[in-house]
Write an enzyme that holds these catalytic residues in place. Structure first.
Site, PDB file in Angstrom:
ATOM      1  N   ASP A  56      72.383  25.190  -2.967  1.00  0.00           N
ATOM      2  CA  ASP A  56      73.144  24.138  -3.638  1.00  0.00           C
ATOM      3  C   ASP A  56      72.670  23.969  -5.077  1.00  0.00           C
ATOM      4  O   ASP A  56      73.478  23.842  -6.006  1.00  0.00           O
ATOM      5  CB  ASP A  56      72.976  22.830  -2.861  1.00  0.00           C
ATOM      6  N   ASP A 125      78.245  24.903   4.072  1.00  0.00           N
ATOM      7  CA  ASP A 125      76.778  24.890   4.090  1.00  0.00           C
ATOM      8  C   ASP A 125      76.229  26.310   4.216  1.00  0.00           C
ATOM      9  O   ASP A 125      75.216  26.657   3.592  1.00  0.00           O
ATOM     10  CB  ASP A 125      76.273  24.047   5.264  1.00  0.00           C
ATOM     11  N   GLU A 128      76.295  28.084   0.890  1.00  0.00           N
ATOM     12  CA  GLU A 128      75.170  27.653   0.059  1.00  0.00           C
ATOM     13  C   GLU A 128      73.873  28.310   0.520  1.00  0.00           C
ATOM     14  O   GLU A 128      73.048  28.728  -0.310  1.00  0.00           O
ATOM     15  CB  GLU A 128      75.031  26.133   0.106  1.00  0.00           C
TER      16      GLU A 128
END
Length: 235
Positions: A56, A125, A128
């Site tokens: 991220d 997610d 990332e």
């Protein structure tokens, strides 16, 4: 980390799809290990949350650096808005789905049976986490180039100001200027009630011009419009 031969073969297949030759394939394995799987495992297994945190940060720095250098006159507020429009769950989940990341995820039984492999939040997610793994394995330059390549179309949308509009509106304006008619048709609807996946077709004058998937009808229609804009070379 012990990785079975079958698992390693799958990871190498994904690595090839990603276009990244990992020095340590275990990093990719960790990036694809969901907390639900680690929690159910008898042995201690590392899940992907730390890699997600790192990825991220790398995504944010890469997109910020690109916008800062590409648009020297863009105010801070507009850069923030542009970055948010590019690096968002919808975009990252779409990129994961395009790479079929879901089929490589290690999920707990309950998560897997409830459609976790197609859930946008999990796919985003995972993307990332993969970025985090690429950064650790290959360094900043490779990670930066990889991010710019995958987000190319989205950055072009920023350049054209499309990030300030929704894709359906943009496409509607183009179609109307050519005296054509557009409609969206539901093609399929799958998955449990709490994790529904929709596919819509964008139909222009009776011809299917783009298909889009999403976890809501609105999102799927937007993706269908985006694919149509790409086909028309408007983005």
């Amino acid at each position: 980390m012990n990785i079975s031969k079958k698992r390693k073969e799958k990871l190498l297949t994904l690595s090839s799809c990603l276009g990244v030759d990992f020095n340590d394939i275990a990093l990719l394995d960790t990036a694809l290990t969901h907390t639900s799987y680690a929690n159910e495992a008898k042995n201690s297994i590392i899940h992907n949350e730390r890699l997600e945190f790192l990825g991220d940060a790398v995504l944010e720095l890469a997109s910020s650096s690109y916008l800062f250098n590409k648009y020297p006159e863009m105010p801070e507020g507009e850069m923030t808005k542009a970055r948010a429009s590019v690096v968002c769950e919808t975009t990252l989940a779409r990129l994961s789905a395009k790479l079929e990341v879901g089929q490589y995820l290690l999920l707990g039984k309950g998560e897997r049976l409830s459609g976790g492999s197609t859930r946008p939040s999990i796919l985003a997610d995972a993307f990332e986490s993969i970025i985090g793994a690429i950064y650790l394995d290959q360094g900043w330059d490779t990670a930066y180039k990889y991010i710019l390549d995958k987000l190319h179309d989205d950055f072009i949308a920023v350049e054209k100001g499309y990030n300030l509009k929704d894709y359906k509106t943009i496409l509607q304006e183009i179609v109307q200027s050519e005296n054509k008619h557009i409609e969206y048709e539901l093609i399929s609807e799958i998955g449990p009630a709490h994790a529904r996946q929709f596919r819509f077709a964008a139909i222009v004058d009776g011809a299917v011009e783009g298909l889009g998937d999403g976890n809501s009808k609105k999102e799927a229609e937007q993706h269908a419009a985006l694919e149509t804009l790409k086909k028309y070379k408007r983005i």
